[in-house]
Scaffold this motif. Structure first.
Motif, PDB file in Angstrom:
ATOM      1  N   ALA A   1      72.044 111.180  49.785  1.00  0.00           N
ATOM      2  CA  ALA A   1      72.668 111.906  50.891  1.00  0.00           C
ATOM      3  C   ALA A   1      72.792 113.402  50.610  1.00  0.00           C
ATOM      4  CB  ALA A   1      74.042 111.318  51.198  1.00  0.00           C
ATOM      5  N   SER A   2      72.859 113.782  49.334  1.00  0.00           N
ATOM      6  CA  SER A   2      73.012 115.191  48.982  1.00  0.00           C
ATOM      7  C   SER A   2      72.559 115.403  47.538  1.00  0.00           C
ATOM      8  CB  SER A   2      74.479 115.632  49.120  1.00  0.00           C
ATOM      9  OG  SER A   2      75.274 115.009  48.132  1.00  0.00           O
ATOM     10  N   PHE A   3      72.425 116.655  47.169  1.00  0.00           N
ATOM     11  CA  PHE A   3      72.076 117.001  45.793  1.00  0.00           C
ATOM     12  C   PHE A   3      73.138 116.466  44.838  1.00  0.00           C
ATOM     13  CE2 PHE A   3      71.561 120.199  42.300  1.00  0.00           C
ATOM     14  CZ  PHE A   3      70.231 119.955  42.015  1.00  0.00           C
ATOM     15  N   ALA A   4      74.392 116.571  45.206  1.00  0.00           N
ATOM     16  CA  ALA A   4      75.477 116.060  44.359  1.00  0.00           C
ATOM     17  C   ALA A   4      75.369 114.545  44.191  1.00  0.00           C
ATOM     18  CB  ALA A   4      76.833 116.436  44.953  1.00  0.00           C
ATOM     19  N   ASP A   5      75.036 113.820  45.248  1.00  0.00           N
ATOM     20  CA  ASP A   5      74.913 112.366  45.169  1.00  0.00           C
ATOM     21  C   ASP A   5      73.792 111.940  44.233  1.00  0.00           C
ATOM     22  OD1 ASP A   5      77.002 111.981  46.874  1.00  0.00           O
ATOM     23  OD2 ASP A   5      75.766 111.562  48.630  1.00  0.00           O
TER      24      ASP A   5
ATOM     25  N   ALA B   1      82.327 126.140  44.718  1.00  0.00           N
ATOM     26  CA  ALA B   1      80.946 126.272  44.245  1.00  0.00           C
ATOM     27  C   ALA B   1      80.151 125.002  44.513  1.00  0.00           C
ATOM     28  CB  ALA B   1      80.928 126.613  42.762  1.00  0.00           C
ATOM     29  N   ALA B   2      80.809 123.857  44.441  1.00  0.00           N
ATOM     30  CA  ALA B   2      80.126 122.574  44.628  1.00  0.00           C
ATOM     31  C   ALA B   2      79.846 122.257  46.095  1.00  0.00           C
ATOM     32  CB  ALA B   2      80.959 121.453  44.015  1.00  0.00           C
ATOM     33  N   LEU B   3      80.513 122.924  47.008  1.00  0.00           N
ATOM     34  CA  LEU B   3      80.331 122.621  48.434  1.00  0.00           C
ATOM     35  C   LEU B   3      78.874 122.684  48.884  1.00  0.00           C
ATOM     36  CD1 LEU B   3      83.383 124.299  50.202  1.00  0.00           C
ATOM     37  CD2 LEU B   3      82.901 121.861  49.935  1.00  0.00           C
ATOM     38  N   THR B   4      78.130 123.642  48.380  1.00  0.00           N
ATOM     39  CA  THR B   4      76.733 123.789  48.801  1.00  0.00           C
ATOM     40  C   THR B   4      75.871 122.618  48.349  1.00  0.00           C
ATOM     41  OG1 THR B   4      76.166 125.070  46.836  1.00  0.00           O
ATOM     42  CG2 THR B   4      76.852 126.304  48.787  1.00  0.00           C
ATOM     43  N   HIS B   5      76.321 121.874  47.349  1.00  0.00           N
ATOM     44  CA  HIS B   5      75.557 120.737  46.832  1.00  0.00           C
ATOM     45  C   HIS B   5      75.971 119.405  47.458  1.00  0.00           C
ATOM     46  CE1 HIS B   5      73.668 123.301  43.944  1.00  0.00           C
ATOM     47  NE2 HIS B   5      74.827 123.638  43.415  1.00  0.00           N
TER      48      HIS B   5
ATOM     49  N   GLY C   1      76.419 118.995  50.955  1.00  0.00           N
ATOM     50  CA  GLY C   1      75.941 118.874  52.327  1.00  0.00           C
ATOM     51  C   GLY C   1      74.615 118.129  52.408  1.00  0.00           C
ATOM     52  N   ARG C   2      74.326 117.550  53.557  1.00  0.00           N
ATOM     53  CA  ARG C   2      73.092 116.780  53.764  1.00  0.00           C
ATOM     54  C   ARG C   2      71.850 117.637  53.497  1.00  0.00           C
ATOM     55  NH1 ARG C   2      71.043 112.067  53.184  1.00  0.00           N
ATOM     56  NH2 ARG C   2      69.353 111.616  54.583  1.00  0.00           N
ATOM     57  N   ARG C   3      71.907 118.909  53.872  1.00  0.00           N
ATOM     58  CA  ARG C   3      70.740 119.789  53.663  1.00  0.00           C
ATOM     59  C   ARG C   3      70.390 119.968  52.189  1.00  0.00           C
ATOM     60  NH1 ARG C   3      71.335 125.093  57.327  1.00  0.00           N
ATOM     61  NH2 ARG C   3      71.592 124.048  59.315  1.00  0.00           N
ATOM     62  N   SER C   4      71.374 119.839  51.329  1.00  0.00           N
ATOM     63  CA  SER C   4      71.126 120.045  49.895  1.00  0.00           C
ATOM     64  C   SER C   4      70.202 118.977  49.319  1.00  0.00           C
ATOM     65  CB  SER C   4      72.440 120.069  49.121  1.00  0.00           C
ATOM     66  OG  SER C   4      73.053 118.788  49.116  1.00  0.00           O
ATOM     67  N   ALA C   5      70.028 117.849  50.009  1.00  0.00           N
ATOM     68  CA  ALA C   5      69.141 116.784  49.519  1.00  0.00           C
ATOM     69  C   ALA C   5      67.706 117.288  49.375  1.00  0.00           C
ATOM     70  CB  ALA C   5      69.204 115.572  50.447  1.00  0.00           C
ATOM     71  N   ARG C   6      67.346 118.301  50.127  1.00  0.00           N
ATOM     72  CA  ARG C   6      65.973 118.838  50.025  1.00  0.00           C
ATOM     73  C   ARG C   6      65.730 119.537  48.685  1.00  0.00           C
ATOM     74  NH1 ARG C   6      67.124 123.439  54.490  1.00  0.00           N
ATOM     75  NH2 ARG C   6      68.454 124.677  53.175  1.00  0.00           N
ATOM     76  N   ASP C   7      66.788 119.813  47.939  1.00  0.00           N
ATOM     77  CA  ASP C   7      66.650 120.458  46.630  1.00  0.00           C
ATOM     78  C   ASP C   7      66.333 119.465  45.510  1.00  0.00           C
ATOM     79  OD1 ASP C   7      67.290 122.880  47.846  1.00  0.00           O
ATOM     80  OD2 ASP C   7      69.428 122.690  47.390  1.00  0.00           O
ATOM     81  N   ILE C   8      66.424 118.167  45.804  1.00  0.00           N
ATOM     82  CA  ILE C   8      66.247 117.146  44.759  1.00  0.00           C
ATOM     83  C   ILE C   8      64.818 117.141  44.225  1.00  0.00           C
ATOM     84  CG2 ILE C   8      66.298 114.679  44.255  1.00  0.00           C
ATOM     85  CD1 ILE C   8      68.627 114.511  46.345  1.00  0.00           C
ATOM     86  N   ALA C   9      63.828 117.061  45.104  1.00  0.00           N
ATOM     87  CA  ALA C   9      62.431 116.980  44.646  1.00  0.00           C
ATOM     88  C   ALA C   9      62.022 118.209  43.828  1.00  0.00           C
ATOM     89  CB  ALA C   9      61.495 116.773  45.833  1.00  0.00           C
ATOM     90  N   PRO C  10      62.313 119.434  44.280  1.00  0.00           N
ATOM     91  CA  PRO C  10      61.960 120.593  43.446  1.00  0.00           C
ATOM     92  C   PRO C  10      62.699 120.596  42.105  1.00  0.00           C
ATOM     93  CG  PRO C  10      62.443 121.309  45.689  1.00  0.00           C
ATOM     94  CD  PRO C  10      62.804 119.856  45.605  1.00  0.00           C
ATOM     95  N   PHE C  11      63.961 120.166  42.102  1.00  0.00           N
ATOM     96  CA  PHE C  11      64.717 120.102  40.848  1.00  0.00           C
ATOM     97  C   PHE C  11      64.042 119.132  39.885  1.00  0.00           C
ATOM     98  CE2 PHE C  11      67.848 118.078  38.128  1.00  0.00           C
ATOM     99  CZ  PHE C  11      68.503 119.167  37.567  1.00  0.00           C
ATOM    100  N   CYS C  12      63.667 117.969  40.382  1.00  0.00           N
ATOM    101  CA  CYS C  12      63.011 116.961  39.532  1.00  0.00           C
ATOM    102  C   CYS C  12      61.694 117.486  38.982  1.00  0.00           C
ATOM    103  CB  CYS C  12      62.781 115.668  40.315  1.00  0.00           C
ATOM    104  SG  CYS C  12      64.319 114.812  40.708  1.00  0.00           S
ATOM    105  N   ALA C  13      60.931 118.178  39.809  1.00  0.00           N
ATOM    106  CA  ALA C  13      59.657 118.742  39.354  1.00  0.00           C
ATOM    107  C   ALA C  13      59.875 119.838  38.320  1.00  0.00           C
ATOM    108  CB  ALA C  13      58.880 119.289  40.550  1.00  0.00           C
ATOM    109  N   ASP C  14      60.846 120.700  38.548  1.00  0.00           N
ATOM    110  CA  ASP C  14      61.102 121.821  37.637  1.00  0.00           C
ATOM    111  C   ASP C  14      61.636 121.386  36.280  1.00  0.00           C
ATOM    112  OD1 ASP C  14      60.285 123.610  39.564  1.00  0.00           O
ATOM    113  OD2 ASP C  14      62.306 124.249  40.123  1.00  0.00           O
ATOM    114  N   TYR C  15      62.438 120.303  36.273  1.00  0.00           N
ATOM    115  CA  TYR C  15      63.111 119.911  35.038  1.00  0.00           C
ATOM    116  C   TYR C  15      62.617 118.584  34.473  1.00  0.00           C
ATOM    117  CZ  TYR C  15      66.020 123.842  36.114  1.00  0.00           C
ATOM    118  OH  TYR C  15      66.437 125.112  36.383  1.00  0.00           O
ATOM    119  N   GLY C  16      61.530 118.065  35.019  1.00  0.00           N
ATOM    120  CA  GLY C  16      60.908 116.873  34.466  1.00  0.00           C
ATOM    121  C   GLY C  16      61.736 115.602  34.604  1.00  0.00           C
TER     122      GLY C  16
END
Length: 117
Positions: free
Chosen positions: A83-87, A48-52, A54-69
């Motif tokens: 480097a990634s959402f997990a990082d 389940a964590a694999l998708t978080h 990868g390098r592409r997952s870094a693009r999810d950081i900004a929307p996550f920060c906006a959505d969850y303050g």
């Protein structure tokens, strides 16, 4: 969404909760028990964590920060970004972002978290 009670203000509010659909499935349905037993296995967790990771997952950081303050300014941003959402979840605090209290009896948390019951 989850309902949150602010005990200090004696109010209820609805807040977005990351993974709330999965939590409702695992804890609020009759299928939850058997699925929880599977979900907590190390191999399933790693898959389940694999998708978080990868390098592409870094693009999810900004929307996550906006959505969850999440206040990104409170953290040290690595050169070139995370480097990634997990990082992103293993990050250093910016100087002065979270000063420690002077009270020697204060309880300190080693991590940011929200406790849900």
């Amino acid at each position: 969404m989850v309902q949150v009670r602010d005990r200090a203000r004696d109010t209820l509010s609805d807040e977005r909760q990351f993974g709330s659909a999965a939590l409702r499935l695992l804890y609020g349905t009759r299928w939850g028990g058997p699925l929880r037993a599977l979900a907590i296995r190390p191999l399933v967790s790693e898959l389940a964590a694999l998708t978080h990771r990868g390098r592409r997952s870094a693009r999810d950081i900004a929307p996550f920060c906006a959505d969850y303050g999440v206040a990104v300014a409170d953290f040290v941003r690595p050169p070139g970004g995370w480097a990634s959402f997990a990082d992103f979840f293993v990050r250093d605090w910016a100087d002065g972002a979270r000063p420690l209290p002077d009270d020697p009896d204060a309880l300190l948390s080693p991590a940011d978290a929200k406790l849900l019951v």
